[in-house]
Design a protein around this motif. Structure first.
Motif, PDB file in Angstrom:
ATOM      1  N   GLU A 147      35.344  52.477  56.047  1.00 26.22           N
ATOM      2  CA  GLU A 147      35.050  51.089  56.273  1.00 26.22           C
ATOM      3  C   GLU A 147      33.886  50.506  55.350  1.00 26.22           C
ATOM      4  O   GLU A 147      32.888  51.316  54.826  1.00 26.22           O
ATOM      5  CB  GLU A 147      34.758  50.741  57.423  1.00 26.22           C
ATOM      6  CG  GLU A 147      34.145  49.507  57.773  1.00 26.22           C
ATOM      7  CD  GLU A 147      33.652  49.385  59.407  1.00 26.22           C
ATOM      8  OE1 GLU A 147      33.335  47.790  59.814  1.00 26.22           O
ATOM      9  OE2 GLU A 147      33.744  50.173  60.027  1.00 26.22           O
ATOM     10  N   THR A 148      34.162  49.357  54.581  1.00 24.76           N
ATOM     11  CA  THR A 148      32.913  49.010  53.655  1.00 24.76           C
ATOM     12  C   THR A 148      32.045  48.319  54.642  1.00 24.76           C
ATOM     13  O   THR A 148      32.003  47.514  55.070  1.00 24.76           O
ATOM     14  CB  THR A 148      33.702  48.014  52.692  1.00 24.76           C
ATOM     15  OG1 THR A 148      34.552  48.740  51.937  1.00 24.76           O
ATOM     16  CG2 THR A 148      32.532  47.351  51.833  1.00 24.76           C
TER      17      THR A 148
ATOM     18  N   PRO B 186      21.992  54.549  45.099  1.00 31.86           N
ATOM     19  CA  PRO B 186      22.749  55.898  45.215  1.00 31.86           C
ATOM     20  C   PRO B 186      24.055  55.693  44.612  1.00 31.86           C
ATOM     21  O   PRO B 186      24.865  54.778  44.408  1.00 31.86           O
ATOM     22  CB  PRO B 186      22.988  55.791  46.609  1.00 31.86           C
ATOM     23  CG  PRO B 186      22.716  54.531  47.154  1.00 31.86           C
ATOM     24  CD  PRO B 186      21.800  53.883  46.448  1.00 31.86           C
ATOM     25  N   ASN B 187      24.601  56.861  44.139  1.00 29.97           N
ATOM     26  CA  ASN B 187      25.817  57.150  43.409  1.00 29.97           C
ATOM     27  C   ASN B 187      26.886  56.643  44.328  1.00 29.97           C
ATOM     28  O   ASN B 187      26.703  57.216  45.533  1.00 29.97           O
ATOM     29  CB  ASN B 187      25.942  58.626  42.966  1.00 29.97           C
ATOM     30  CG  ASN B 187      25.060  58.822  41.778  1.00 29.97           C
ATOM     31  OD1 ASN B 187      24.510  57.811  41.000  1.00 29.97           O
ATOM     32  ND2 ASN B 187      24.571  59.985  41.582  1.00 29.97           N
ATOM     33  N   GLY B 188      28.059  56.035  43.726  1.00 27.52           N
ATOM     34  CA  GLY B 188      29.099  55.526  44.846  1.00 27.52           C
ATOM     35  C   GLY B 188      28.968  54.198  45.178  1.00 27.52           C
ATOM     36  O   GLY B 188      29.946  53.689  45.842  1.00 27.52           O
ATOM     37  N   ALA B 189      27.747  53.630  45.082  1.00 29.94           N
ATOM     38  CA  ALA B 189      27.691  52.143  45.604  1.00 29.94           C
ATOM     39  C   ALA B 189      27.761  51.088  44.433  1.00 29.94           C
ATOM     40  O   ALA B 189      27.216  51.448  43.342  1.00 29.94           O
ATOM     41  CB  ALA B 189      26.408  51.994  46.380  1.00 29.94           C
ATOM     42  N   GLU B 190      28.471  50.062  44.713  1.00 30.93           N
ATOM     43  CA  GLU B 190      28.635  48.918  44.032  1.00 30.93           C
ATOM     44  C   GLU B 190      27.273  47.811  44.418  1.00 30.93           C
ATOM     45  O   GLU B 190      26.844  47.671  45.208  1.00 30.93           O
ATOM     46  CB  GLU B 190      29.925  48.166  44.061  1.00 30.93           C
ATOM     47  CG  GLU B 190      31.161  48.905  43.912  1.00 30.93           C
ATOM     48  CD  GLU B 190      32.358  48.218  43.877  1.00 30.93           C
ATOM     49  OE1 GLU B 190      32.779  47.303  43.095  1.00 30.93           O
ATOM     50  OE2 GLU B 190      33.086  48.401  45.256  1.00 30.93           O
TER      51      GLU B 190
ATOM     52  N   HIS C  39      26.142  55.418  65.938  1.00 25.30           N
ATOM     53  CA  HIS C  39      26.559  56.724  66.135  1.00 25.30           C
ATOM     54  C   HIS C  39      27.103  57.478  65.121  1.00 25.30           C
ATOM     55  O   HIS C  39      26.598  58.788  64.926  1.00 25.30           O
ATOM     56  CB  HIS C  39      27.768  56.538  67.176  1.00 25.30           C
ATOM     57  CG  HIS C  39      27.496  56.385  68.522  1.00 25.30           C
ATOM     58  ND1 HIS C  39      26.561  57.169  69.178  1.00 25.30           N
ATOM     59  CD2 HIS C  39      27.782  55.244  69.433  1.00 25.30           C
ATOM     60  CE1 HIS C  39      26.504  56.938  70.485  1.00 25.30           C
ATOM     61  NE2 HIS C  39      27.087  55.733  70.625  1.00 25.30           N
ATOM     62  N   ASN C  40      27.717  57.160  64.112  1.00 21.75           N
ATOM     63  CA  ASN C  40      28.146  57.659  62.854  1.00 21.75           C
ATOM     64  C   ASN C  40      27.054  58.284  61.918  1.00 21.75           C
ATOM     65  O   ASN C  40      27.215  59.326  61.261  1.00 21.75           O
ATOM     66  CB  ASN C  40      29.106  56.921  62.166  1.00 21.75           C
ATOM     67  CG  ASN C  40      30.623  56.853  62.896  1.00 21.75           C
ATOM     68  OD1 ASN C  40      30.959  57.676  63.582  1.00 21.75           O
ATOM     69  ND2 ASN C  40      31.157  55.586  62.594  1.00 21.75           N
ATOM     70  N   LEU C  41      25.834  57.616  62.174  1.00 23.71           N
ATOM     71  CA  LEU C  41      24.779  57.935  61.278  1.00 23.71           C
ATOM     72  C   LEU C  41      23.939  58.955  61.998  1.00 23.71           C
ATOM     73  O   LEU C  41      22.895  59.572  61.382  1.00 23.71           O
ATOM     74  CB  LEU C  41      23.890  56.657  61.017  1.00 23.71           C
ATOM     75  CG  LEU C  41      24.471  55.602  60.061  1.00 23.71           C
ATOM     76  CD1 LEU C  41      23.111  54.642  59.969  1.00 23.71           C
ATOM     77  CD2 LEU C  41      24.998  56.337  58.735  1.00 23.71           C
TER      78      LEU C  41
ATOM     79  N   LEU D  59      26.810  56.359  52.656  1.00 20.78           N
ATOM     80  CA  LEU D  59      27.644  57.044  51.987  1.00 20.78           C
ATOM     81  C   LEU D  59      27.810  58.499  52.177  1.00 20.78           C
ATOM     82  O   LEU D  59      28.946  58.871  52.229  1.00 20.78           O
ATOM     83  CB  LEU D  59      26.928  56.935  50.635  1.00 20.78           C
ATOM     84  CG  LEU D  59      27.223  55.602  49.700  1.00 20.78           C
ATOM     85  CD1 LEU D  59      26.410  55.634  48.422  1.00 20.78           C
ATOM     86  CD2 LEU D  59      28.326  55.217  49.556  1.00 20.78           C
ATOM     87  N   GLN D  60      26.651  58.924  52.740  1.00 21.17           N
ATOM     88  CA  GLN D  60      26.906  60.599  53.402  1.00 21.17           C
ATOM     89  C   GLN D  60      27.761  60.420  54.495  1.00 21.17           C
ATOM     90  O   GLN D  60      28.318  61.491  54.360  1.00 21.17           O
ATOM     91  CB  GLN D  60      25.490  60.828  53.475  1.00 21.17           C
ATOM     92  CG  GLN D  60      24.786  61.226  52.176  1.00 21.17           C
ATOM     93  CD  GLN D  60      23.237  61.598  52.696  1.00 21.17           C
ATOM     94  OE1 GLN D  60      22.857  61.844  53.862  1.00 21.17           O
ATOM     95  NE2 GLN D  60      22.366  61.915  51.664  1.00 21.17           N
ATOM     96  N   CYS D  61      27.900  59.661  55.123  1.00 22.02           N
ATOM     97  CA  CYS D  61      28.630  59.659  56.252  1.00 22.02           C
ATOM     98  C   CYS D  61      29.976  59.137  56.287  1.00 22.02           C
ATOM     99  O   CYS D  61      30.767  58.945  57.274  1.00 22.02           O
ATOM    100  CB  CYS D  61      27.957  58.805  57.253  1.00 22.02           C
ATOM    101  SG  CYS D  61      26.213  59.457  58.289  1.00 22.02           S
ATOM    102  N   GLY D  62      30.330  58.768  55.001  1.00 22.51           N
ATOM    103  CA  GLY D  62      31.852  58.448  54.784  1.00 22.51           C
ATOM    104  C   GLY D  62      32.082  56.990  54.584  1.00 22.51           C
ATOM    105  O   GLY D  62      33.132  56.772  54.193  1.00 22.51           O
ATOM    106  N   TYR D  63      31.303  56.061  54.614  1.00 26.25           N
ATOM    107  CA  TYR D  63      31.421  54.794  54.282  1.00 26.25           C
ATOM    108  C   TYR D  63      31.293  54.132  52.980  1.00 26.25           C
ATOM    109  O   TYR D  63      30.726  55.012  51.922  1.00 26.25           O
ATOM    110  CB  TYR D  63      30.067  53.773  55.229  1.00 26.25           C
ATOM    111  CG  TYR D  63      30.342  53.842  56.766  1.00 26.25           C
ATOM    112  CD1 TYR D  63      31.197  52.861  57.519  1.00 26.25           C
ATOM    113  CD2 TYR D  63      29.488  54.822  57.505  1.00 26.25           C
ATOM    114  CE1 TYR D  63      31.065  52.949  58.825  1.00 26.25           C
ATOM    115  CE2 TYR D  63      29.375  54.636  58.871  1.00 26.25           C
ATOM    116  CZ  TYR D  63      30.425  53.714  59.586  1.00 26.25           C
ATOM    117  OH  TYR D  63      30.312  53.893  60.647  1.00 26.25           O
ATOM    118  N   SER D  64      31.990  53.226  52.711  1.00 25.98           N
ATOM    119  CA  SER D  64      31.920  52.487  51.180  1.00 25.98           C
ATOM    120  C   SER D  64      30.972  51.382  51.548  1.00 25.98           C
ATOM    121  O   SER D  64      30.913  50.726  52.463  1.00 25.98           O
ATOM    122  CB  SER D  64      33.278  51.953  51.110  1.00 25.98           C
ATOM    123  OG  SER D  64      33.365  51.065  49.819  1.00 25.98           O
TER     124      SER D  64
END
Length: 470
Positions: free
Chosen positions: A20-21, A59-63, A171-173, A39-44
């Motif tokens: 999920e973004t 962070p790398n991977g973020a727009e 929760h996911n964090l 990002l570490q937890c899998g989010y976009s």
């Protein structure tokens, strides 16, 4: 908001899509840390910035996009910007319509504005679902790992579905969400990080006042009095001897102050004949900070133990011991062994050890990680039954310390008794009152009152706004 806010979130955790973004407005320290954790937890993650080209250290991977472009990429937008920069949101009202806006802002002082930041945000963007969250989590906690810092995230909002989405993210964090209700609770949540030990102020002030009073009292008796009457310099006692008298005295009085409001509350309930009546504000606050009083008392007790352990290596003690030994050798005479003195000395030490052991046990069971693993009856047994036993042992420890000198006129200096005599007044008073309260006829009446019985109809059961958990 310590243990008072234990409303475990009634909302159930749903299975969020890990890809999920999430949109984050703001590229400051907290925004970057939160984005990195997501990002570490899998989010976009997509960042919204007023100057996308100038943004760095992301962070790398973020727009990073403009606010309008970033908002169009996600239904959940986290605002990591200050309230004074919210004005630009009025230009994005249509884009933000029906979006979930998560406000993480804090103020510089308590009640800085008439309304909370979250409520102000809801007024600016009426079509969005505003949720208050993450304002109690620091950027450092997100960077260093949530196991090394506070994990509680207080959440409030008017829309349950919007709150549920934020709950899933929390929760996911690896954090712990605590639902505080509607957006009306946002003001209290925003004030929480600005409070500096709110429940510790009374214990700190009391301990400081008691410590200073007894320090100067002992200085008057043990330093000034010998100098005035005998021209004797005892200023060296300021380093260890006097503090080692002040610490146990302060610890004992603070321990008595932990249980004193409880017996006062019982007397009030007996006098009124009901539990459905509010205690005075000062007594209510006193009752709420008993744990802090006890922990401060335990700290003073630890200092007393440490100072006592160093007594044998003090120069003054070694000097006295050598002189006594030399005098006995020269006079070819030894001091006789007195059994009664040995009993007093051993009893004094034994009572101190047992009292300190139970004191430490009380402190350990006050920790949330321990108290949450025991039921109410077990917790009450330790804190009440063993607590009074601790008070009895520590009081007896002080009484035996006085021994035969306790009420001796020779111990008076300028008409002032020894400091430990003053320290015994409050603990003895608490124990006497408690002993009276546990007399069967009185205890039975108090138990009936706490179970809901009322002596007369003056205090009706409709007045359930009083405290009844003593």
């Amino acid at each position: 908001m310590e243990k008072t806010y234990t409303n475990a979130l009634p909302l159930t955790r749903t299975s969020s899509e890990k890809q999920e973004t999430i949109c984050i407005f703001g590229t400051g320290d907290f925004g970057r840390s939160l984005g990195c954790k997501m990002l570490q937890c899998g989010y976009s993650v997509v960042f919204g910035s007023r100057n996308p080209q100038m943004s760095s250290l992301l962070p790398n991977g973020a727009e990073v996009l403009s606010y309008a472009e970033a908002a169009g990429r996600s239904d959940i937008i986290i605002l990591t910007i200050h309230r004074e920069h919210y004005d630009f949101l009025t230009e994005l009202v249509e884009v933000l319509n029906e979006k979930v806006l998560v406000d993480v802002s804090n103020n510089l002082k308590i009640n800085q504005y008439p309304e909370s930041n979250a409520e102000y945000l809801a007024q600016l963007v009426p079509g969005a679902q505003v949720v208050k969250a993450f304002n109690t989590i620091s950027a450092w906690a997100l960077q260093s790992g949530v196991m090394d810092a506070n994990r509680q995230v207080f959440i409030c909002g008017n829309d349950n579905k919007a709150k549920q989405k934020v709950v899933d993210i929390v929760h996911n964090l690896g954090l712990t969400p605590l639902d505080q209700g509607s957006l009306m609770a946002a003001n209290e949540i925003e004030n929480y990080p600005l409070q500096l030990f709110p429940m510790w102020r009374l214990p700190f002030y009391l301990s400081a006042a008691l410590g200073l009073f007894f320090f100067f009292y002992c200085v008057l008796r043990d330093v000034i009095y010998p100098y005035v009457n005998e021209k004797q310099d005892n200023t060296f006692r300021l380093a260890i001897s006097i503090p080692n008298r002040v610490f146990p005295i302060t610890a004992l009085i603070l321990l008595a102050l932990v249980y004193f409001p409880g017996v006062m509350a019982a007397i009030l309930q007996l006098y009124r004949g009901t539990k459905y009546h509010r205690f005075p504000a000062w007594l209510d606050h006193w009752l709420l900070c008993r744990k802090q009083l006890g922990l401060v008392a335990l700290g003073f007790a630890f200092l007393h133990v440490i100072y006592t352990l160093v007594i044998p290596i003090r120069y003054y003690v070694r000097w006295i011991s050598r002189n006594i030994t030399i005098a006995q050798i020269m006079n070819k005479k030894e001091n006789p062994f007195i059994t009664s003195t040995a009993w007093l000395s051993d009893s004094y030490v034994s009572l101190g050890i047992l009292g300190f052991f139970l004191f430490v046990l009380l402190g350990i069971t006050s920790l949330p990680s321990v108290s949450n693993t025991v039921n109410w009856r077990e917790f009450r047994f330790v804190q009440s039954k063993l607590g009074y036993l601790t008070l009895i042992l520590c009081t007896a420890h002080t009484l035996v310390y006085g021994g035969k000198r306790f009420l001796s006129p020779s111990s008076l200096r300028w008409g002032l008794p020894s400091a430990y005599v003053l320290a015994l007044i409050l603990p003895c008073m608490v124990l006497v009152i408690k002993f009276i309260l546990i007399i069967p006829c009185i205890d039975k009446a108090l138990t009936r009152i706490r179970q809901g019985w009322e002596r007369n109809s003056k205090y009706s059961k409709s007045a359930l706004n009083g405290r009844s958990d003593i």
